[in-house]
Design a protein around this motif. Structure first.
Motif: not given
Length: 323
Positions: A104-111
Motif C-alpha cells: 500500500t505504501g509503495w503503490i498508494e502513498h508513493l504512487r
C-alpha cells in the motif's frame, strides 16, 4: 476444501468500533497496567489509529496495549477509517502511528505502478522512499503478507474449472455471465485493486456485475454465491477457511507484497527511539498463521479485537505482570 462448514461469519466491525478513549489501568477491555512490561516509554503520550477492518483494528489494539504496558499514555483512535483517513491523520499530526502495509505504501502513498516481488526489497524500498519524501518512518516488517486475492466457493470453483485469475479472465470471454464479483469500495479505485487487476489480466467487467459491499459482507455474499461468484479477500483472513472458500492463484503476480509495519512521523520516532525496541519483538511474531487465527477469533468466533489481542500478547509474555 470441498465441504463447507455450517458456521457463518458474523460481521463485527460495528461492535469493534470502540469509543475514542484514553487508555487507563481499568474500566476498558483494553485495560493494561501501565509500565507492567517496562518503563521505556514512561512520560510519552501517543495517539494510535487503525484502519476499519478486523486485522488492522486488532493490530491497532496490540499497539495500544503493548505501549501502555511499557509506560506510555495512549489515546485510542483505532477503527478510524480506510487508508486515506489514516494517512491524512498521520501526516497532519492528528494521530501518531498506525499499521500500514508495504504494498500500500509503495503503490498508494508513493504512487509507484510496478510492485517489487521480493518482500525484503519491497519493504526496504517503501521505507526508504517514504522517509526521504514524506518523513514517515516504518518499523517492521511483520512476516505476515496480507495481500489481496480473489476467492470463490470451493464447489463453484470445481464447477467452473477455475484455479487461477487467468482462468477467470478466460471465463470472462466464454461465459461472461459467470463473472459476478463482490468487492470493497476502496478496492474498486486503487491501482493495486480491480482497475489494475483487470488491466493486467485483460478482463473487461460490466459495472452491473460488480457489487460494492462492506468487508464482512463480501465474504458472506461470496459464500452464498447469489450476489457474486467471486469476492475480493485478504489472504490472512480467518473467514476464508471457515467458509470453505478457494483462493485463486495470482499467476501473473499482479498483487504486491503487503507486509504490515508500524508507520509514524520521523519526529515521533526520533523523540522516542525506544519504540523500535518495544515493537520489534511483537512484529517478529506476527506471521500469516498467527494472524489468520487471531482474525478468525473475531470474525468467526465473535470475540472482540481488544480481548483477542490482549489474550495473545499475554500468552506471548509481552505484557509483563499484566499478562
Amino acid at each position: 476444501m470441498i465441504s463447507r462448514p455450517l458456521r457463518q461469519t458474523f460481521p463485527l466491525l460495528a461492535a469493534a468500533a470502540l469509543a475514542i478513549t484514553t487508555v487507563s489501568a481499568c474500566g476498558s477491555a483494553d485495560a493494561v497496567e501501565s509500565g507492567s512490561a517496562g518503563n521505556e516509554l514512561a512520560g510519552a503520550k501517543f495517539v494510535v489509529g487503525s484502519k476499519d477492518f478486523t486485522e488492522n483494528i486488532m493490530l491497532g489494539k496490540i499497539a495500544v496495549q503493548l505501549l501502555t504496558a511499557h509506560g506510555a499514555e495512549i489515546v485510542d483512535k483505532t477503527n478510524l477509517g480506510g487508508t486515506v483517513p489514516n494517512r491524512k491523520a498521520l501526516t497532519a499530526g492528528e494521530i501518531d502511528m498506525y499499521w500500514e502495509y508495504s504494498g500500500t505504501g509503495w503503490i498508494e502513498h508513493l504512487r509507484n505502478t510496478t510492485p517489487i516481488q521480493d518482500p525484503a526489497k519491497q519493504f526496504a524500498a517503501t521505507a526508504k522512499d517514504d522517509l526521504a519524501k514524506n518523513k514517515i518512518q516504518w518499523i517492521g516488517p511483520t512476516p505476515l503478507n496480507n495481500t489481496y486475492a480473489l476467492a470463490i466457493r470451493s464447489e463453484k470453483a470445481a464447477e467452473l474449472g477455475v484455479k487461477t485469475v487467468s482462468d477467470v479472465a478466460k471465463l470472462a470471454q466464454t461465459k461472461p455471465e459467470e463473472i459476478t464479483i463482490c468487492i470493497e469500495t476502496e478496492f474498486s479505485t486503487r491501482d493495486d485493486g480491480l482497475p489494475g487487476l483487470s488491466k493486467a489480466y485483460g478482463m473487461t467487467l460490466p459495472k452491473k456485475q460488480i457489487s460494492l459491499l462492506d468487508t464482512g459482507v463480501v465474504y458472506t455474499e461470496t459464500d452464498k454465491g447469489q450476489t457474486c461468484n467471486f469476492g475480493e479477500v485478504f489472504t490472512t483472513d480467518g473467514r476464508i477457511a471457515a467458509l470453505g472458500l478457494t483462493v485463486l492463484e495470482d499467476d501473473k503476480k499482479f498483487f504486491p507484497i503487503y507486509n504490515a509495519a508500524m508507520t509514524m512521523r520521523q519526529e515521533t520516532y526520533q523523540k522516542h527511539p525506544a519504540l523500535e525496541k518495544v515493537l520489534q519483538p511483537v512484529i517478529a511474531k506476527l506471521d500469516d498463521a498467527t494472524m489468520q487465527q487471531l482474525n478468525a477469533k473475531v470474525d468467526v468466533d465473535g470475540e472482540e479485537p481488544a480481548k483477542v489481542s490482549a489474550d495473545w500478547l499475554g500468552k506471548q509474555g509481552f505484557l509483563g505482570d499484566a499478562a
